[in-house]
Write an enzyme that holds these catalytic residues in place. Structure first.
Site, short mmCIF file in Angstrom:
data_model
loop_
_atom_site.label_atom_id
_atom_site.label_comp_id
_atom_site.label_asym_id
_atom_site.label_seq_id
_atom_site.Cartn_x
_atom_site.Cartn_y
_atom_site.Cartn_z
N SER A 97 85.83 -63.53 -34.65
CA SER A 97 85.38 -63.32 -33.26
C SER A 97 83.91 -62.89 -33.36
CB SER A 97 86.20 -62.23 -32.57
OG SER A 97 87.56 -62.58 -32.55
N LYS A 172 85.87 -65.84 -26.12
CA LYS A 172 86.77 -64.90 -26.81
C LYS A 172 86.40 -63.45 -26.46
CE LYS A 172 89.38 -62.86 -29.83
NZ LYS A 172 90.83 -62.74 -29.66
N LYS A 241 83.77 -53.97 -31.18
CA LYS A 241 82.78 -55.02 -31.46
C LYS A 241 82.84 -56.12 -30.41
CE LYS A 241 84.46 -58.02 -33.86
NZ LYS A 241 85.18 -59.26 -33.90
P1 NDP Z 1 90.64 -57.08 -41.03
O1 NDP Z 1 89.80 -55.89 -40.89
O2 NDP Z 1 92.11 -56.91 -41.19
O3 NDP Z 1 90.15 -57.99 -42.28
C1 NDP Z 1 88.81 -58.26 -42.46
C2 NDP Z 1 88.62 -59.25 -43.59
O4 NDP Z 1 87.21 -59.40 -43.82
C3 NDP Z 1 89.21 -58.79 -44.92
O5 NDP Z 1 89.57 -59.94 -45.66
C4 NDP Z 1 88.03 -58.08 -45.56
O6 NDP Z 1 88.09 -58.03 -46.98
C5 NDP Z 1 86.90 -58.98 -45.14
N1 NDP Z 1 85.61 -58.30 -45.18
C6 NDP Z 1 85.27 -57.13 -44.57
N2 NDP Z 1 83.97 -56.83 -44.80
C7 NDP Z 1 83.49 -57.83 -45.57
C8 NDP Z 1 82.21 -58.11 -46.16
N3 NDP Z 1 81.17 -57.29 -45.97
N4 NDP Z 1 82.08 -59.24 -46.90
C9 NDP Z 1 83.11 -60.06 -47.09
N5 NDP Z 1 84.35 -59.86 -46.58
C10 NDP Z 1 84.53 -58.76 -45.82
O7 NDP Z 1 90.31 -58.01 -39.78
P2 NDP Z 1 91.27 -59.05 -39.02
O8 NDP Z 1 91.86 -59.99 -39.99
O9 NDP Z 1 92.14 -58.31 -38.07
O10 NDP Z 1 90.17 -59.79 -38.10
C11 NDP Z 1 89.34 -60.84 -38.59
C12 NDP Z 1 88.64 -61.46 -37.38
O11 NDP Z 1 89.63 -61.98 -36.48
C13 NDP Z 1 87.82 -60.43 -36.57
O12 NDP Z 1 86.66 -61.02 -36.07
C14 NDP Z 1 88.77 -60.05 -35.43
O13 NDP Z 1 88.06 -59.58 -34.31
C15 NDP Z 1 89.49 -61.37 -35.20
N6 NDP Z 1 90.82 -61.29 -34.60
C16 NDP Z 1 91.79 -60.42 -35.08
C17 NDP Z 1 93.04 -60.36 -34.47
C18 NDP Z 1 94.12 -59.44 -34.96
O14 NDP Z 1 95.16 -59.35 -34.26
N7 NDP Z 1 94.00 -58.76 -36.09
C19 NDP Z 1 93.34 -61.19 -33.29
C20 NDP Z 1 92.30 -62.12 -32.92
C21 NDP Z 1 91.09 -62.13 -33.54
P3 NDP Z 1 88.82 -56.83 -47.77
O15 NDP Z 1 90.24 -57.28 -47.94
O16 NDP Z 1 88.07 -56.73 -49.03
O17 NDP Z 1 88.70 -55.58 -46.91
#
Ligand code: NDP
Length: 296
Positions: A97, A172, A241
């Site tokens: 997002s 979104k 965010k």
């Molecule tokens: P999480 O916080 O659960 O996961 C984030 C992911 O990004 C992890 O794989 C993490 O790796 C990785 N990450 C974080 N920082 C970095 C970095 N600096 N460099 C590389 N990788 C990084 O987030 P979600 O999966 O919940 O959300 C992902 C996206 O989807 C977001 O934009 C969110 O707004 C959107 N979203 C989420 C929903 C939900 O229900 N959860 C619903 C709809 C949209 P690591 O494992 O190392 O921490």
């Protein structure tokens, strides 16, 4: 078989990537914390790459699902980044997002390297991802979308072309701003009703048969608040965010938007108070504390 690279196995990325695992496609995953990518590979038959660059070298389609556009730009750049590995003709589908301005900048950078970009944020939550029932909001070239639609349909049941690059992100963010407003205002209303002697459960039943109903009243409050379960599926930090993006879109378009700006401020304060790991529904606990009543 289509060769797919998936980067970001977080709360929602992981169940999305699972639908792309062999035999559906040839899948390579990368995650910042490599143990998660290795465990995913062992479970699904996908390959785990050590760097973003390695992950995308043989890919036709690259999918990213990271917290915000900032992290997307981070993984694109650098010696081990996506740009160093992607071949001309590859499509990068960003399911983060994200924010429209950064997506437009990323799309321009990638275009110079012959890589097409679609912003493709999703809605439907972790349970929607598990059921392959996500809505995918696409910004970018419609003909590029048609090329990748079969891949996206592995996790998306509704895939909508919204307009040029950045349109998916903008839509979104507004959707999630609505979620935030419903969540917060329902908590205030139910807290007041509880203090006035009306059962929150009864109040929800009535609201759900009336014009005030929403996903918050139909699903989130019954399943997560009344039960006191508060599972961690979507971090408050991420909703904060999203509100910042929605409030920014409204300001950029010079639309008077006191409600969106206030919601953004409230969720920023809640995020600061509850921390990085809190779930979005946990904002209800702040309102309960102010009102000195439990919505149960
Ligand atoms: P999480 O916080 O659960 O996961 C984030 C992911 O990004 C992890 O794989 C993490 O790796 C990785 N990450 C974080 N920082 C970095 C970095 N600096 N460099 C590389 N990788 C990084 O987030 P979600 O999966 O919940 O959300 C992902 C996206 O989807 C977001 O934009 C969110 O707004 C959107 N979203 C989420 C929903 C939900 O229900 N959860 C619903 C709809 C949209 P690591 O494992 O190392 O921490």
């Amino acid at each position: 078989m289509t060769r797919v690279a998936f980067l970001g196995l977080g709360a929602i990325g992981r169940p999305m990537a699972k639908h792309l695992a062999p035999p559906r496609s040839t899948l390579t995953v990368w995650n910042r914390t490599s143990a998660k990518a290795n465990a995913f590979a062992a479970e699904t038959g996908a390959a785990a790459a050590a760097t973003p660059r390695q992950a995308v070298q043989a890919a036709d389609i690259v999918i990213t699902c990271l917290p915000s556009s900032r992290e997307v730009e981070e993984v694109i750049g650098g010696a081990d980044g996506l740009l160093a590995g992607m071949r001309r003709g590859t499509v990068l589908v960003d399911c983060t997002s994200g924010d429209p301005a950064t997506s437009r900048r990323v799309a321009a950078t990638l275009a110079d390297a012959g890589v097409a970009f679609l912003d493709a944020p999703v809605s439907g939550g972790v349970s929607g991802a598990e059921r392959a029932a996500l809505t995918v909001m696409i910004g970018g070239d419609a003909t590029v979308l048609e090329r990748v639609r079969p891949v996206l349909s592995a996790f998306g049941s509704t895939i909508v072309h919204c307009g040029p690059v950045g349109s998916g992100d903008a839509l979104k963010s507004v959707n999630n701003a609505m979620l935030a407003v419903h969540l917060w205002s329902l908590a205030e209303g139910l807290a007041a009703l509880a203090k006035a002697g009306v059962s929150p459960r009864l109040a929800l039943d009535v609201i759900n048969a009336s014009s005030g109903r929403s996903n918050s009243s139909q699903n989130l409050f019954p399943e997560r608040v009344l039960s006191r379960a508060f599972p961690r599926t979507f971090r408050l930090a991420l909703l904060d965010k999203d509100l910042g993006i929605a409030a920014g879109v409204a300001r950029e378009q010079k639309v008077a938007s006191p409600m969106l700006q206030l919601a953004s401020e409230l969720f920023r304060a809640a995020h600061t108070e509850l921390g990085e790991d809190a779930d979005h529904v946990e904002v209800v606990k702040i309102i309960e504390r102010w009102a000195q009543v439990e919505i149960a």
